[in-house]
Enzyme design. Structure first.
Site, mmCIF file in Angstrom:
data_model
loop_
_atom_site.group_PDB
_atom_site.id
_atom_site.type_symbol
_atom_site.label_atom_id
_atom_site.label_comp_id
_atom_site.label_asym_id
_atom_site.label_seq_id
_atom_site.Cartn_x
_atom_site.Cartn_y
_atom_site.Cartn_z
ATOM 1 C CD GLN A 14 3.396 5.942 2.691
ATOM 2 O OE1 GLN A 14 2.442 5.387 2.170
ATOM 3 N NE2 GLN A 14 4.392 5.275 3.249
ATOM 4 C CG HIS A 48 -0.423 1.343 7.305
ATOM 5 N ND1 HIS A 48 0.529 0.914 8.197
ATOM 6 C CD2 HIS A 48 0.233 2.139 6.405
ATOM 7 C CE1 HIS A 48 1.702 1.444 7.856
ATOM 8 N NE2 HIS A 48 1.553 2.181 6.767
ATOM 9 C CD GLU A 49 -1.010 2.398 2.767
ATOM 10 O OE1 GLU A 49 -0.569 3.555 2.682
ATOM 11 O OE2 GLU A 49 -0.281 1.415 3.010
ATOM 12 C CB CYS A 74 5.214 2.286 7.538
ATOM 13 S SG CYS A 74 4.777 3.770 6.630
ATOM 14 C CG LEU A 75 6.552 1.099 1.561
ATOM 15 C CD1 LEU A 75 5.949 1.403 0.205
ATOM 16 C CD2 LEU A 75 7.622 0.027 1.453
ATOM 17 N N GLY A 130 0.832 -1.202 0.000
ATOM 18 C CA GLY A 130 0.000 0.000 0.000
ATOM 19 C C GLY A 130 0.860 1.243 0.000
ATOM 20 C CG HIS A 154 0.463 6.902 5.449
ATOM 21 N ND1 HIS A 154 1.611 7.361 6.026
ATOM 22 C CD2 HIS A 154 0.654 5.568 5.255
ATOM 23 C CE1 HIS A 154 2.474 6.357 6.177
ATOM 24 N NE2 HIS A 154 1.909 5.252 5.721
HETATM 25 ZN ZN ZN Z 1 2.744 3.437 5.732
#
Ligand code: ZN
Length: 155
Positions: free
Chosen positions: A17, A116-117, A74-75, A12, A120
């Protein structure tokens, strides 16, 4: 966004981000990714492959009271993981990439990714919600949980 998510690789990505100030999320969990997770673990996590989803202006509604605790990453916090409690059932409405309304009823791991997304988009990352004593590097992922940590799985 799709290219960045796949290249990472991740399941995701939210527009902020990568510096895009828009409420857009993309998510995808492939059979290949799921196959890397031990079968038992994928079952407990209720993780199944699903096709690419692009959602503009998503609105997330938590359904029911069921929650579960699992490690997530998380990226934007590369190389770390922590346990986060998430709802198991959510409904997300929004627009697809062509502007048509969509509604997704998700459960299990997909519901986790969606929460989660969507977080953000409001400037919240998982470390804001984690069980602090579970925070660790990916290399230490399999070490036992510290004393006093809640057990992984459905609550
Ligand atoms: Zn994330």
């Amino acid at each position: 966004m799709i290219r960045v998510m796949r290249k990472a690789p991740g399941v995701g990505l939210a527009a902020p981000q990568i510096g895009v100030p828009l409420r857009i999320i993309v998510l995808e969990d492939t059979k290949e990714y799921v196959s890397y997770v031990p079968k038992e673990e994928a079952k407990v996590q209720d993780r199944r492959a699903f096709d690419l989803l692009v959602i503009l202006n998503p609105k997330l509604e938590k359904k029911g009271k069921r929650t579960a605790l699992f490690f997530e990453g998380c990226l934007s916090v590369d190389g770390f993981r922590a346990v986060v409690e998430r709802h198991l059932d959510v409904e997300v409405t929004g627009l697809d990439r062509y502007g048509a309304p969509i509604k997704i009823n998700a459960y299990g791991w997909q519901a986790r990714i969606l929460q989660h997304e969507c977080d953000h988009l409001d400037g919240t990352i998982y470390v804001d919600k984690m069980v602090p004593r579970t925070f660790r590097t990916v290399d230490n992922l399999d070490l036992p949980l510290a004393q006093g940590c809640p057990k992984l799985g459905p609550c």
